[in-house]
Design a protein around this motif. Structure first.
Motif, PDB file in Angstrom:
ATOM      1  N   LYS A  33      10.962  -7.080   2.623  1.00 42.25           N
ATOM      2  CA  LYS A  33      10.666  -7.362   0.709  1.00 42.25           C
ATOM      3  C   LYS A  33       9.906  -6.233   0.383  1.00 42.25           C
ATOM      4  O   LYS A  33       9.772  -5.718  -0.670  1.00 42.25           O
ATOM      5  CB  LYS A  33       9.777  -8.979   0.756  1.00 42.25           C
ATOM      6  CG  LYS A  33      10.995 -10.073   0.714  1.00 42.25           C
ATOM      7  CD  LYS A  33      12.297  -9.202  -0.417  1.00 42.25           C
ATOM      8  CE  LYS A  33      11.935  -9.947  -1.408  1.00 42.25           C
ATOM      9  NZ  LYS A  33      13.647 -10.005  -2.040  1.00 42.25           N
ATOM     10  N   THR A  34       9.051  -5.817   1.458  1.00 44.92           N
ATOM     11  CA  THR A  34       8.225  -4.625   1.062  1.00 44.92           C
ATOM     12  C   THR A  34       8.785  -3.224   0.517  1.00 44.92           C
ATOM     13  O   THR A  34       8.563  -2.340   0.469  1.00 44.92           O
ATOM     14  CB  THR A  34       6.553  -4.382   2.155  1.00 44.92           C
ATOM     15  OG1 THR A  34       5.727  -5.700   1.931  1.00 44.92           O
ATOM     16  CG2 THR A  34       6.215  -3.449   1.710  1.00 44.92           C
ATOM     17  N   ARG A  35      10.441  -3.249   2.085  1.00 40.65           N
ATOM     18  CA  ARG A  35      10.693  -2.212   2.268  1.00 40.65           C
ATOM     19  C   ARG A  35      11.255  -2.334   0.899  1.00 40.65           C
ATOM     20  O   ARG A  35      12.153  -1.546   0.037  1.00 40.65           O
ATOM     21  CB  ARG A  35      11.312  -2.032   3.133  1.00 40.65           C
ATOM     22  CG  ARG A  35      10.272  -1.750   4.201  1.00 40.65           C
ATOM     23  CD  ARG A  35      11.292  -1.531   5.604  1.00 40.65           C
ATOM     24  NE  ARG A  35      10.356  -1.046   6.047  1.00 40.65           N
ATOM     25  CZ  ARG A  35      10.499  -0.434   8.251  1.00 40.65           C
ATOM     26  NH1 ARG A  35      11.849  -1.036   8.388  1.00 40.65           N
ATOM     27  NH2 ARG A  35       9.840  -0.237   8.448  1.00 40.65           N
ATOM     28  N   GLU A  36      12.057  -3.104   0.149  1.00 41.29           N
ATOM     29  CA  GLU A  36      12.780  -3.437  -1.378  1.00 41.29           C
ATOM     30  C   GLU A  36      12.192  -2.588  -2.193  1.00 41.29           C
ATOM     31  O   GLU A  36      12.439  -2.862  -3.420  1.00 41.29           O
ATOM     32  CB  GLU A  36      13.697  -5.215  -1.065  1.00 41.29           C
ATOM     33  CG  GLU A  36      14.251  -4.782  -0.165  1.00 41.29           C
ATOM     34  CD  GLU A  36      15.104  -6.093  -0.491  1.00 41.29           C
ATOM     35  OE1 GLU A  36      16.540  -6.799  -0.479  1.00 41.29           O
ATOM     36  OE2 GLU A  36      14.312  -7.297  -1.186  1.00 41.29           O
ATOM     37  N   HIS A  37      10.935  -2.427  -2.490  1.00 42.74           N
ATOM     38  CA  HIS A  37       9.955  -2.331  -3.171  1.00 42.74           C
ATOM     39  C   HIS A  37       9.158  -3.708  -3.947  1.00 42.74           C
ATOM     40  O   HIS A  37       9.099  -2.773  -4.906  1.00 42.74           O
ATOM     41  CB  HIS A  37      10.614  -1.406  -4.257  1.00 42.74           C
ATOM     42  CG  HIS A  37      10.852  -0.117  -3.118  1.00 42.74           C
ATOM     43  ND1 HIS A  37      10.524   0.892  -2.486  1.00 42.74           N
ATOM     44  CD2 HIS A  37      12.365   0.559  -3.266  1.00 42.74           C
ATOM     45  CE1 HIS A  37      10.978   1.897  -1.675  1.00 42.74           C
ATOM     46  NE2 HIS A  37      12.214   2.326  -2.572  1.00 42.74           N
ATOM     47  N   CYS A  38       9.825  -4.689  -3.361  1.00 42.36           N
ATOM     48  CA  CYS A  38       8.741  -5.919  -4.301  1.00 42.36           C
ATOM     49  C   CYS A  38       7.160  -5.647  -4.443  1.00 42.36           C
ATOM     50  O   CYS A  38       6.880  -4.763  -3.356  1.00 42.36           O
ATOM     51  CB  CYS A  38       9.275  -7.214  -3.657  1.00 42.36           C
ATOM     52  SG  CYS A  38      11.138  -7.784  -3.532  1.00 42.36           S
ATOM     53  N   SER A  39       6.817  -5.826  -5.825  1.00 41.08           N
ATOM     54  CA  SER A  39       5.515  -5.230  -6.092  1.00 41.08           C
ATOM     55  C   SER A  39       4.418  -6.234  -4.484  1.00 41.08           C
ATOM     56  O   SER A  39       5.024  -7.440  -4.389  1.00 41.08           O
ATOM     57  CB  SER A  39       5.115  -5.961  -6.934  1.00 41.08           C
ATOM     58  OG  SER A  39       5.026  -7.750  -6.815  1.00 41.08           O
ATOM     59  N   PRO A  40       3.382  -5.757  -4.480  1.00 40.74           N
ATOM     60  CA  PRO A  40       2.343  -6.777  -3.328  1.00 40.74           C
ATOM     61  C   PRO A  40       2.207  -7.762  -4.374  1.00 40.74           C
ATOM     62  O   PRO A  40       1.892  -9.217  -2.902  1.00 40.74           O
ATOM     63  CB  PRO A  40       1.444  -5.382  -3.379  1.00 40.74           C
ATOM     64  CG  PRO A  40       1.699  -4.537  -3.618  1.00 40.74           C
ATOM     65  CD  PRO A  40       3.048  -4.540  -4.772  1.00 40.74           C
ATOM     66  N   ASN A  41       1.779  -8.510  -5.466  1.00 41.78           N
ATOM     67  CA  ASN A  41       1.891  -9.828  -5.388  1.00 41.78           C
ATOM     68  C   ASN A  41       3.139 -10.555  -5.298  1.00 41.78           C
ATOM     69  O   ASN A  41       3.032 -11.674  -5.127  1.00 41.78           O
ATOM     70  CB  ASN A  41       1.557  -9.298  -7.162  1.00 41.78           C
ATOM     71  CG  ASN A  41      -0.219  -9.499  -7.260  1.00 41.78           C
ATOM     72  OD1 ASN A  41      -0.852  -9.467  -6.460  1.00 41.78           O
ATOM     73  ND2 ASN A  41       0.005  -9.032  -8.881  1.00 41.78           N
ATOM     74  N   THR A  42       4.395  -9.662  -5.796  1.00 41.67           N
ATOM     75  CA  THR A  42       5.448 -10.733  -4.881  1.00 41.67           C
ATOM     76  C   THR A  42       5.621 -10.906  -3.737  1.00 41.67           C
ATOM     77  O   THR A  42       5.395 -12.302  -3.030  1.00 41.67           O
ATOM     78  CB  THR A  42       6.260  -9.664  -5.553  1.00 41.67           C
ATOM     79  OG1 THR A  42       6.657  -9.680  -7.264  1.00 41.67           O
ATOM     80  CG2 THR A  42       8.325 -10.493  -5.446  1.00 41.67           C
ATOM     81  N   VAL A  43       5.490 -10.155  -2.707  1.00 42.28           N
ATOM     82  CA  VAL A  43       5.609 -10.615  -1.546  1.00 42.28           C
ATOM     83  C   VAL A  43       4.325 -11.480  -1.015  1.00 42.28           C
ATOM     84  O   VAL A  43       4.521 -12.296  -0.223  1.00 42.28           O
ATOM     85  CB  VAL A  43       5.544  -8.798  -0.945  1.00 42.28           C
ATOM     86  CG1 VAL A  43       5.686  -9.416   0.846  1.00 42.28           C
ATOM     87  CG2 VAL A  43       6.358  -7.755  -1.043  1.00 42.28           C
ATOM     88  N   LYS A  44       3.274 -10.862  -1.556  1.00 39.38           N
ATOM     89  CA  LYS A  44       1.478 -12.127  -1.262  1.00 39.38           C
ATOM     90  C   LYS A  44       2.986 -13.749  -1.368  1.00 39.38           C
ATOM     91  O   LYS A  44       2.198 -14.196  -1.276  1.00 39.38           O
ATOM     92  CB  LYS A  44       1.041 -11.568  -2.014  1.00 39.38           C
ATOM     93  CG  LYS A  44      -0.681 -12.720  -1.781  1.00 39.38           C
ATOM     94  CD  LYS A  44      -1.463 -11.975  -2.425  1.00 39.38           C
ATOM     95  CE  LYS A  44      -2.673 -12.424  -1.928  1.00 39.38           C
ATOM     96  NZ  LYS A  44      -4.127 -12.429  -2.904  1.00 39.38           N
TER      97      LYS A  44
END
Length: 206
Positions: A33-44
């Motif tokens: 998800k991080t590599r899909e460029h999701c924001s840190p808040n979304t991944v958190k």
């Protein structure tokens, strides 16, 4: 859930509570998800949702593989039980319990995790409770698009939103704290008309 900062990048990992060993599959999904460029808040948020769900699975005595092999009715009951487990606040030590929308959003993240598992491993089973539905919508340019989405019929019902009204004394505090005439005007417009900020900013002169 833990987070690791590497240069300008933040990575999230899910660990065992006792040993603090990293759980590979959930962490692989968070990395994806991080590599899909999701924001840190979304991944958190996804990381928290997965950690809550894994605690729920442990209480139930199940594993991911067992859930994927369940029959439809058992899967439906399992995911609805997770929603009510969240609703009762068993995932957190906070006194305030989450609303229905928050519980539903956590389950949506879990369904995303399951879809990732199914793409990673062939013949792992299936999330039988998700139904495919075709929807149509118009794009920004007015072009009509159609796509398929998956829905779950066991979500908690929507709750009526109760808006909070700002008191006059607090409006005065905002006005006094602002050093911009433009911002003062915006505050007064919002207070007098009840418009949303986007509506006010979208106003144009005739």
């Amino acid at each position: 859930m833990e987070q690791i900062k590497e240069a300008e990048q933040i990575w999230f990992v899910v660990c065992e509570t006792d040993s603090m060993n990293i759980l590979l599959e959930p962490t692989k999904y968070l990395k994806h998800k991080t590599r899909e460029h999701c924001s840190p808040n979304t991944v958190k948020k996804i990381a928290y949702a997965i950690s809550y769900y894994l605690c729920f699975l442990k209480e139930c005595g199940y594993g991911i593989e067992q859930v994927l092999q369940m029959k439809y009715a058992n899967q439906q009951e399992h995911f609805v039980r997770f929603l009510y487990w969240l609703k009762e606040g068993k995932h957190s030590e906070r006194k305030k319990k989450p609303n229905n929308a928050t519980c539903n959003s956590y389950l949506q993240e879990i369904f995303g995790y399951y879809e990732f598992i199914l793409l990673e491993y062939e013949n792992a089973g299936d999330v039988k409770v998700l139904e495919s539905r075709d929807i149509s919508y118009n794009g920004v340019a007015g072009v009509r698009f159609q796509r398929s989405i998956k829905i779950f019929r066991g979500y908690l019902p929507e709750e009526k939103s109760v808006g909070k009204t700002i008191e006059e004394k607090n409006i005065k505090k905002l006005l006094n704290a602002s050093d911009s005439i433009r911002n003062k005007l915006l505050i007064l417009l919002l207070a007098e008309t009840g418009f949303r900020i986007g509506e006010v900013l979208g106003m144009e002169k005739d």
